[in-house]
Design a protein around this motif. Structure first.
Motif, PDB file in Angstrom:
ATOM      1  N   ARG A  49       1.056  -1.502   0.167  1.00  0.00           N
ATOM      2  CA  ARG A  49       0.055  -0.015  -0.343  1.00  0.00           C
ATOM      3  C   ARG A  49       0.921   1.522   0.155  1.00  0.00           C
ATOM      4  O   ARG A  49       1.687   1.355   1.173  1.00  0.00           O
ATOM      5  CB  ARG A  49      -1.149  -0.141   1.367  1.00  0.00           C
ATOM      6  N   LEU A  50       0.703   2.304  -0.803  1.00  0.00           N
ATOM      7  CA  LEU A  50       1.357   3.169  -1.461  1.00  0.00           C
ATOM      8  C   LEU A  50       0.769   4.402  -0.785  1.00  0.00           C
ATOM      9  O   LEU A  50      -0.292   4.404  -1.845  1.00  0.00           O
ATOM     10  CB  LEU A  50       1.874   3.269  -2.627  1.00  0.00           C
ATOM     11  N   ASP A  51       1.210   4.947  -0.115  1.00  0.00           N
ATOM     12  CA  ASP A  51       0.416   6.408  -0.312  1.00  0.00           C
ATOM     13  C   ASP A  51       1.669   8.252  -0.038  1.00  0.00           C
ATOM     14  O   ASP A  51       2.488   8.188   0.695  1.00  0.00           O
ATOM     15  CB  ASP A  51      -0.339   6.767   1.499  1.00  0.00           C
ATOM     16  N   TYR A  52       0.773   8.877  -0.641  1.00  0.00           N
ATOM     17  CA  TYR A  52       2.248  10.268  -1.405  1.00  0.00           C
ATOM     18  C   TYR A  52       1.179  11.230  -1.116  1.00  0.00           C
ATOM     19  O   TYR A  52      -0.227  11.238  -1.784  1.00  0.00           O
ATOM     20  CB  TYR A  52       2.370   9.772  -2.642  1.00  0.00           C
ATOM     21  N   TRP A  53       1.638  12.318   0.197  1.00  0.00           N
ATOM     22  CA  TRP A  53       1.103  13.773   0.126  1.00  0.00           C
ATOM     23  C   TRP A  53       1.961  14.624  -0.809  1.00  0.00           C
ATOM     24  O   TRP A  53       2.755  14.604   0.161  1.00  0.00           O
ATOM     25  CB  TRP A  53       1.181  13.934   1.667  1.00  0.00           C
ATOM     26  N   PRO A  54       1.292  14.721  -1.648  1.00  0.00           N
ATOM     27  CA  PRO A  54       2.425  16.214  -2.814  1.00  0.00           C
ATOM     28  C   PRO A  54       2.378  17.002  -1.891  1.00  0.00           C
ATOM     29  O   PRO A  54       3.986  18.200  -1.997  1.00  0.00           O
ATOM     30  CB  PRO A  54       1.189  16.442  -3.623  1.00  0.00           C
ATOM     31  N   ASP A  55       1.853  17.933  -1.466  1.00  0.00           N
ATOM     32  CA  ASP A  55       2.128  18.685  -0.617  1.00  0.00           C
ATOM     33  C   ASP A  55       3.187  18.989   0.719  1.00  0.00           C
ATOM     34  O   ASP A  55       3.855  20.033   0.923  1.00  0.00           O
ATOM     35  CB  ASP A  55       0.561  19.559   0.051  1.00  0.00           C
ATOM     36  N   LEU A  56       3.282  17.312   1.230  1.00  0.00           N
ATOM     37  CA  LEU A  56       4.548  17.838   1.887  1.00  0.00           C
ATOM     38  C   LEU A  56       5.527  17.176   1.478  1.00  0.00           C
ATOM     39  O   LEU A  56       6.237  16.652   2.062  1.00  0.00           O
ATOM     40  CB  LEU A  56       4.306  16.511   2.919  1.00  0.00           C
ATOM     41  N   ARG A  57       5.591  16.436  -0.371  1.00  0.00           N
ATOM     42  CA  ARG A  57       6.598  15.677  -1.180  1.00  0.00           C
ATOM     43  C   ARG A  57       7.474  14.723  -0.254  1.00  0.00           C
ATOM     44  O   ARG A  57       8.609  14.354  -0.100  1.00  0.00           O
ATOM     45  CB  ARG A  57       7.946  16.315  -1.208  1.00  0.00           C
ATOM     46  N   ARG A  58       6.062  13.940   1.049  1.00  0.00           N
ATOM     47  CA  ARG A  58       6.037  12.901   1.882  1.00  0.00           C
ATOM     48  C   ARG A  58       5.434  11.679   1.552  1.00  0.00           C
ATOM     49  O   ARG A  58       4.403  11.677   0.634  1.00  0.00           O
ATOM     50  CB  ARG A  58       6.102  12.834   3.267  1.00  0.00           C
ATOM     51  N   GLY A  59       5.609  10.234   1.870  1.00  0.00           N
ATOM     52  CA  GLY A  59       4.946   9.441   1.665  1.00  0.00           C
ATOM     53  C   GLY A  59       4.819   8.037   2.512  1.00  0.00           C
ATOM     54  O   GLY A  59       5.981   7.990   3.313  1.00  0.00           O
ATOM     55  N   ARG A  60       4.351   7.164   2.257  1.00  0.00           N
ATOM     56  CA  ARG A  60       4.902   5.948   2.955  1.00  0.00           C
ATOM     57  C   ARG A  60       4.179   4.864   1.876  1.00  0.00           C
ATOM     58  O   ARG A  60       3.940   4.242   1.538  1.00  0.00           O
ATOM     59  CB  ARG A  60       3.419   6.181   4.267  1.00  0.00           C
ATOM     60  N   VAL A  61       4.606   3.644   2.311  1.00  0.00           N
ATOM     61  CA  VAL A  61       4.739   2.603   1.606  1.00  0.00           C
ATOM     62  C   VAL A  61       4.559   1.111   2.898  1.00  0.00           C
ATOM     63  O   VAL A  61       5.634   1.081   4.032  1.00  0.00           O
ATOM     64  CB  VAL A  61       6.168   1.756   0.677  1.00  0.00           C
ATOM     65  N   ARG A  62       3.506   0.369   2.658  1.00  0.00           N
ATOM     66  CA  ARG A  62       3.664  -0.486   3.903  1.00  0.00           C
ATOM     67  C   ARG A  62       3.057  -2.218   3.348  1.00  0.00           C
ATOM     68  O   ARG A  62       2.050  -2.232   2.195  1.00  0.00           O
ATOM     69  CB  ARG A  62       2.095  -0.422   4.930  1.00  0.00           C
ATOM     70  N   GLY A  63       3.541  -3.357   3.524  1.00  0.00           N
ATOM     71  CA  GLY A  63       2.861  -4.277   3.111  1.00  0.00           C
ATOM     72  C   GLY A  63       4.290  -5.247   3.370  1.00  0.00           C
ATOM     73  O   GLY A  63       5.254  -5.125   4.188  1.00  0.00           O
ATOM     74  N   SER A  64       3.573  -6.880   3.172  1.00  0.00           N
ATOM     75  CA  SER A  64       4.596  -8.230   2.957  1.00  0.00           C
ATOM     76  C   SER A  64       5.448  -7.599   2.522  1.00  0.00           C
ATOM     77  O   SER A  64       5.137  -8.168   1.284  1.00  0.00           O
ATOM     78  CB  SER A  64       3.203  -9.359   3.565  1.00  0.00           C
ATOM     79  N   LEU A  65       7.056  -7.808   2.379  1.00  0.00           N
ATOM     80  CA  LEU A  65       8.068  -8.133   2.051  1.00  0.00           C
ATOM     81  C   LEU A  65       8.066  -9.849   1.215  1.00  0.00           C
ATOM     82  O   LEU A  65       8.232  -9.696  -0.362  1.00  0.00           O
ATOM     83  CB  LEU A  65       9.184  -7.470   2.186  1.00  0.00           C
TER      84      LEU A  65
END
Length: 372
Positions: free
Chosen positions: A52-68
């Protein structure tokens, strides 16, 4: 082996990093969410191969989570050798379009599968405490008649042990939703050529086609003829499988001797990193208390035998601590440790300990590990 991970990333200034992210395979079917309920503003969100990938353009910040592990194979039941870990880390960075050194680990599960000669239920139900915290049974899946997982909850981390074989058979009743990464389908003799199959972005080889959703192939379907012998991509699942796992809930839990700080995706496949997590898992297990085997050393007094049995239960120490004098309580704890050592020497180690030691050896002293 690594299972669930959560990363955060902050893109560097300029347009190049954001352009790589925007054209990443994982974002090919991204949605733009304008309402989030948080302070980050609108965000892009996408799901890809279990990530699951989330990216906040206003912050230029993101998060990736899940099972490798699931990202690599389509499931997390079988083995996950070091070369496959390295390939999965490399492919994950390419899939999300973010340099691996920018993906900072916030949460991580590191564990090991142990093949047992008999069902793991007696071992699981015999676990009592870790550092004065009790093992708690987790509500089982709908089709399981009794708990399959037992967890110790600490502030920054958890330690859990569970019947991985039964969990896998219950949760993988249908075919995996995606095929293994292409490099993992190589014959064993070609494992040394993994590096040629997973170049980094910018090296001249297009990766996007490798990440197209793969149709389920007939040879990847689970063999449902028997419950005990389902096949996961050519790996036969043992009848009795236990997983011991450390769950690092916060970045500060990952401050272990020898680990770089902050820990990033680029660090995870390194042999030294894998060895440190293996050493820590072993240390956590050796701190676990379990119900004493009823095979005591000779010449125990009745009070010593009672202390040896009761001391394995955290409730015992919680009950006597308010009323016992501090010196008495301290002596009782010391005496219990002495009796435990004598009992272990007499009856032998916990049956899981030699199995764990054997399985940990390749990770504690890795040689010729494929590096990203």
């Amino acid at each position: 082996m690594y299972d669930f991970l959560q990363f955060r990333f902050d893109l560097p200034p300029g347009t190049d990093a954001e352009r790589l992210l925007a054209t990443a395979p994982a974002l090919a079917a991204a949605e733009y969410a304008t309402t989030t309920g948080g302070t980050g503003g609108p965000r892009l969100k996408a799901s890809y191969r279990g990530l699951r990938l989330d990216y906040w353009p206003d912050l230029r910040r993101g998060r990736v989570r899940g099972s490798l592990h699931s990202f690599a194979y389509g499931h997390n039941a079988g083995p996950f050798p070091a070369a496959a870990v390295a390939l999965a880390c490399r492919e994950l960075a390419a899939a999300v379009g973010v340099a691996p050194e920018l993906l900072v680990v916030q949460r991580l599960e590191a564990g090991l599968n142990l093949t047992l000669p008999t069902a793991p239920r007696p071992i699981l139900e015999g676990l009592t405490q870790h550092k004065n915290r009790p093992f708690v049974a987790v509500v089982p899946p709908a089709r399981a008649p009794r708990p399959l997982e037992f967890v110790v909850f600490h502030t920054d981390y958890r330690l859990k042990a569970y019947d991985k074989g039964t969990y896998a058979r219950l949760s993988n009743a249908t075919a995996p939703p995606w095929a293994p990464l292409s490099g993992l389908l190589l014959p064993v003799g070609l494992a040394g050529n993994l590096a040629t199959l997973c170049p980094w972005p910018g090296t001249g080889t297009a990766l996007r086609d490798q990440y197209a959703p793969a149709p389920v192939r007939e040879e990847l379907l689970l063999d449902s003829r028997t419950v005990q012998n389902r096949t996961f991509h050519g790996v036969e699942l043992p009848a009795h499988l236990l997983r011991l796992e450390a769950v690092y809930l916060r970045a500060r839990a990952l401050i272990l001797p020898g680990l770089p700080g902050p820990l990033t995706l680029a660090d995870l496949p390194a042999p030294g990193t894998l060895a440190i997590f293996a050493q820590h898992l072993r240390r956590l297990w050796l701190e676990v208390q379990h119900r004493a085997v009823m095979e005591f050393p000779p010449n125990l007094t009745p009070n010593e035998a009672a202390l040896l049995v009761a001391g394995a239960m955290p409730e015992y120490w919680n009950a006597i601590r308010p009323t016992a004098a501090p010196a008495t309580y301290k002596r009782a704890r010391a005496k219990y440790r002495e009796l435990r050592a004598a009992q272990t020497q007499h009856a032998g180690p916990h049956p899981l300990t030699p199995l764990l030691e054997a399985e940990l050896q390749p990770w504690l002293a890795p040689a010729d590990v494929y590096k990203c």
